[in-house]
Design a protein around this motif. Structure first.
Motif, PDB file in Angstrom:
ATOM      1  N   PRO A  16       1.224  -1.500  -0.274  1.00 24.92           N
ATOM      2  CA  PRO A  16      -0.020   0.362  -0.239  1.00 24.92           C
ATOM      3  C   PRO A  16       1.083   1.332   0.223  1.00 24.92           C
ATOM      4  O   PRO A  16       0.261   2.400  -0.513  1.00 24.92           O
ATOM      5  CB  PRO A  16      -0.868  -0.333   1.485  1.00 24.92           C
ATOM      6  CG  PRO A  16       0.095  -1.181   1.902  1.00 24.92           C
ATOM      7  CD  PRO A  16       0.487  -2.276   0.943  1.00 24.92           C
ATOM      8  N   ALA A  17       1.934   1.320   0.526  1.00 28.82           N
ATOM      9  CA  ALA A  17       3.156   2.511   0.493  1.00 28.82           C
ATOM     10  C   ALA A  17       3.005   3.319  -0.992  1.00 28.82           C
ATOM     11  O   ALA A  17       3.106   4.021  -1.003  1.00 28.82           O
ATOM     12  CB  ALA A  17       4.118   2.113   1.257  1.00 28.82           C
ATOM     13  N   ALA A  18       3.402   1.531  -1.847  1.00 30.23           N
ATOM     14  CA  ALA A  18       3.439   2.256  -3.189  1.00 30.23           C
ATOM     15  C   ALA A  18       2.582   3.204  -3.826  1.00 30.23           C
ATOM     16  O   ALA A  18       2.847   4.153  -4.206  1.00 30.23           O
ATOM     17  CB  ALA A  18       3.972   0.658  -3.873  1.00 30.23           C
ATOM     18  N   PHE A  19       1.287   2.950  -3.507  1.00 29.80           N
ATOM     19  CA  PHE A  19      -0.398   3.500  -3.876  1.00 29.80           C
ATOM     20  C   PHE A  19       0.644   4.603  -3.229  1.00 29.80           C
ATOM     21  O   PHE A  19      -0.413   6.151  -3.557  1.00 29.80           O
ATOM     22  CB  PHE A  19      -1.230   2.471  -3.525  1.00 29.80           C
ATOM     23  CG  PHE A  19      -1.340   1.085  -4.811  1.00 29.80           C
ATOM     24  CD1 PHE A  19      -2.920   1.731  -5.177  1.00 29.80           C
ATOM     25  CD2 PHE A  19      -0.600   0.234  -3.971  1.00 29.80           C
ATOM     26  CE1 PHE A  19      -2.964   0.556  -5.959  1.00 29.80           C
ATOM     27  CE2 PHE A  19      -1.543  -0.365  -4.768  1.00 29.80           C
ATOM     28  CZ  PHE A  19      -2.618  -0.696  -5.544  1.00 29.80           C
ATOM     29  N   ALA A  20       0.071   4.992  -1.922  1.00 31.80           N
ATOM     30  CA  ALA A  20       0.308   5.887  -1.024  1.00 31.80           C
ATOM     31  C   ALA A  20       1.317   6.816  -1.174  1.00 31.80           C
ATOM     32  O   ALA A  20       1.184   8.367  -1.421  1.00 31.80           O
ATOM     33  CB  ALA A  20       0.486   5.326   0.531  1.00 31.80           C
ATOM     34  N   ALA A  21       2.401   6.263  -2.031  1.00 36.01           N
ATOM     35  CA  ALA A  21       4.149   7.721  -2.418  1.00 36.01           C
ATOM     36  C   ALA A  21       3.308   8.217  -4.323  1.00 36.01           C
ATOM     37  O   ALA A  21       3.933   8.213  -4.564  1.00 36.01           O
ATOM     38  CB  ALA A  21       5.309   6.868  -2.035  1.00 36.01           C
ATOM     39  N   ASP A  22       2.433   7.620  -4.928  1.00 29.94           N
ATOM     40  CA  ASP A  22       2.337   8.309  -5.933  1.00 29.94           C
ATOM     41  C   ASP A  22       0.835   9.053  -6.252  1.00 29.94           C
ATOM     42  O   ASP A  22      -0.562   8.047  -6.103  1.00 29.94           O
ATOM     43  CB  ASP A  22       1.799   6.637  -6.919  1.00 29.94           C
ATOM     44  CG  ASP A  22       1.397   7.138  -8.624  1.00 29.94           C
ATOM     45  OD1 ASP A  22       0.458   7.723  -8.606  1.00 29.94           O
ATOM     46  OD2 ASP A  22       3.055   7.126  -9.167  1.00 29.94           O
ATOM     47  N   GLY A  23       0.757   9.553  -6.360  1.00 28.25           N
ATOM     48  CA  GLY A  23      -0.493  10.243  -6.075  1.00 28.25           C
ATOM     49  C   GLY A  23      -1.407  10.634  -7.405  1.00 28.25           C
ATOM     50  O   GLY A  23      -2.279  10.956  -7.719  1.00 28.25           O
ATOM     51  N   LEU A  24      -0.913  10.019  -8.329  1.00 26.42           N
ATOM     52  CA  LEU A  24      -2.045   9.193 -10.029  1.00 26.42           C
ATOM     53  C   LEU A  24      -2.654   8.391  -9.300  1.00 26.42           C
ATOM     54  O   LEU A  24      -4.041   8.178  -9.833  1.00 26.42           O
ATOM     55  CB  LEU A  24      -1.110   8.995 -10.667  1.00 26.42           C
ATOM     56  CG  LEU A  24      -1.964   8.771 -12.693  1.00 26.42           C
ATOM     57  CD1 LEU A  24      -2.630  10.111 -12.472  1.00 26.42           C
ATOM     58  CD2 LEU A  24      -0.892   8.138 -13.305  1.00 26.42           C
ATOM     59  N   ALA A  25      -2.027   7.366  -8.415  1.00 28.34           N
ATOM     60  CA  ALA A  25      -2.296   5.813  -7.463  1.00 28.34           C
ATOM     61  C   ALA A  25      -3.902   6.714  -6.919  1.00 28.34           C
ATOM     62  O   ALA A  25      -4.977   5.428  -6.847  1.00 28.34           O
ATOM     63  CB  ALA A  25      -1.879   5.231  -7.278  1.00 28.34           C
ATOM     64  N   VAL A  26      -2.720   7.156  -6.205  1.00 28.49           N
ATOM     65  CA  VAL A  26      -3.513   7.924  -4.687  1.00 28.49           C
ATOM     66  C   VAL A  26      -4.892   8.563  -4.979  1.00 28.49           C
ATOM     67  O   VAL A  26      -6.613   8.111  -5.277  1.00 28.49           O
ATOM     68  CB  VAL A  26      -3.848   8.602  -3.882  1.00 28.49           C
ATOM     69  CG1 VAL A  26      -4.269   9.599  -2.630  1.00 28.49           C
ATOM     70  CG2 VAL A  26      -2.232   8.172  -2.708  1.00 28.49           C
ATOM     71  N   ALA A  27      -4.522   9.599  -6.315  1.00 30.47           N
ATOM     72  CA  ALA A  27      -6.534  10.395  -7.091  1.00 30.47           C
ATOM     73  C   ALA A  27      -7.359   9.375  -7.776  1.00 30.47           C
ATOM     74  O   ALA A  27      -8.262   8.991  -7.116  1.00 30.47           O
ATOM     75  CB  ALA A  27      -6.082  11.634  -7.717  1.00 30.47           C
ATOM     76  N   PHE A  28      -6.482   8.024  -8.042  1.00 29.64           N
ATOM     77  CA  PHE A  28      -7.291   7.054  -8.822  1.00 29.64           C
ATOM     78  C   PHE A  28      -8.256   5.401  -7.717  1.00 29.64           C
ATOM     79  O   PHE A  28      -9.489   5.989  -8.065  1.00 29.64           O
ATOM     80  CB  PHE A  28      -6.731   5.937  -9.402  1.00 29.64           C
ATOM     81  CG  PHE A  28      -7.245   4.741 -10.400  1.00 29.64           C
ATOM     82  CD1 PHE A  28      -7.514   5.578 -11.915  1.00 29.64           C
ATOM     83  CD2 PHE A  28      -7.772   3.978 -10.068  1.00 29.64           C
ATOM     84  CE1 PHE A  28      -8.683   4.086 -12.083  1.00 29.64           C
ATOM     85  CE2 PHE A  28      -8.061   2.901 -10.314  1.00 29.64           C
ATOM     86  CZ  PHE A  28      -8.571   2.572 -11.406  1.00 29.64           C
ATOM     87  N   LEU A  29      -7.915   5.771  -6.711  1.00 29.33           N
ATOM     88  CA  LEU A  29      -8.340   5.068  -5.860  1.00 29.33           C
ATOM     89  C   LEU A  29      -9.565   5.730  -4.884  1.00 29.33           C
ATOM     90  O   LEU A  29     -10.378   5.251  -4.742  1.00 29.33           O
ATOM     91  CB  LEU A  29      -7.552   4.545  -4.967  1.00 29.33           C
ATOM     92  CG  LEU A  29      -6.626   3.172  -4.781  1.00 29.33           C
ATOM     93  CD1 LEU A  29      -5.933   2.945  -3.755  1.00 29.33           C
ATOM     94  CD2 LEU A  29      -7.308   2.325  -5.556  1.00 29.33           C
ATOM     95  N   GLN A  30      -8.913   7.474  -4.889  1.00 24.26           N
ATOM     96  CA  GLN A  30      -9.962   7.967  -4.450  1.00 24.26           C
ATOM     97  C   GLN A  30     -10.966   7.752  -5.192  1.00 24.26           C
ATOM     98  O   GLN A  30     -12.420   8.130  -5.094  1.00 24.26           O
ATOM     99  CB  GLN A  30      -9.499   9.680  -4.074  1.00 24.26           C
ATOM    100  CG  GLN A  30      -8.740   9.434  -3.403  1.00 24.26           C
ATOM    101  CD  GLN A  30      -8.078  10.403  -2.750  1.00 24.26           C
ATOM    102  OE1 GLN A  30      -7.870  11.608  -3.270  1.00 24.26           O
ATOM    103  NE2 GLN A  30      -7.235  10.485  -1.887  1.00 24.26           N
ATOM    104  N   THR A  31     -11.068   8.243  -7.125  1.00 23.92           N
ATOM    105  CA  THR A  31     -12.164   8.209  -7.687  1.00 23.92           C
ATOM    106  C   THR A  31     -12.978   7.191  -7.734  1.00 23.92           C
ATOM    107  O   THR A  31     -14.205   6.843  -8.124  1.00 23.92           O
ATOM    108  CB  THR A  31     -11.287   9.282  -9.195  1.00 23.92           C
ATOM    109  OG1 THR A  31     -11.198  10.776  -8.168  1.00 23.92           O
ATOM    110  CG2 THR A  31     -12.768   9.654 -10.301  1.00 23.92           C
ATOM    111  N   ALA A  32     -11.704   5.859  -7.992  1.00 22.79           N
ATOM    112  CA  ALA A  32     -12.431   4.766  -9.045  1.00 22.79           C
ATOM    113  C   ALA A  32     -12.835   4.105  -8.072  1.00 22.79           C
ATOM    114  O   ALA A  32     -13.492   3.122  -8.346  1.00 22.79           O
ATOM    115  CB  ALA A  32     -12.015   4.367 -10.034  1.00 22.79           C
TER     116      ALA A  32
END
Length: 147
Positions: free
Chosen positions: A56-72
């Motif tokens: 999960p840290a790799a997701f948290a460190a990538d702004g695009l992945a964070v925005a994607f998870l929050q949106t989709a």
């Protein structure tokens, strides 16, 4: 001047282990993608994988992945990016798509064209294209650990 290969990042849904090729019944799409990811990495392409359960840290460190998870949400994964640009969502890329993202030719992506046919053919080259996967039932947890 040395050309820098693009960075392909694959953000995967929660899998029981880092490659998803574990447990009693791995999804064929994950098995195929694991082989294709290994192939593209062997071509010198930088490819990283992160799954939501194991990294999960790799997701948290990538702004695009964070925005994607929050949106989709996680159900929309996998998310595939190339040099920070979204190129694919909701399914794994094929070997040809990975080759395209990396700037490789379609001929390089074809095992039969690059390995088994024509002047590039090598003795026994095609044998590794058939992969045998030994799947065992873990004793504890989905990957044999305590999880």
């Amino acid at each position: 001047m040395e050309l820098l290969m693009p960075l392909i990042k694959v953000f995967e849904g929660p899998l029981c282990c880092n490659t998803g090729v574990c447990g009693p019944d791995p999804a064929q799409a994950v098995v195929d993608f694991t082989a294709d990811a290994r192939w593209v990495s062997d071509q010198g392409v930088r490819l990283t994988r992160a799954n939501l359960a194991q990294d999960p840290a790799a997701f948290a460190a990538d702004g695009l992945a964070v925005a994607f998870l929050q949106t989709a949400g996680a159900d929309a994964l996998p998310l595939v990016t190339v040099d920070g640009m979204t190129v694919l969502i909701g399914r794994y890329p094929t070997r040809s798509e990975l080759a395209s993202y990396a700037g490789l030719t379609v001929q390089e992506a074809s095992t039969s064209a690059a390995c088994c046919g024509g002047e590039a053919a090598e003795l026994g080259c095609c044998a590794p294209a058939i992969q045998t996967l030994q799947i065992t039932t873990p004793r504890r947890g989905c990957c044999g650990g305590d999880r």
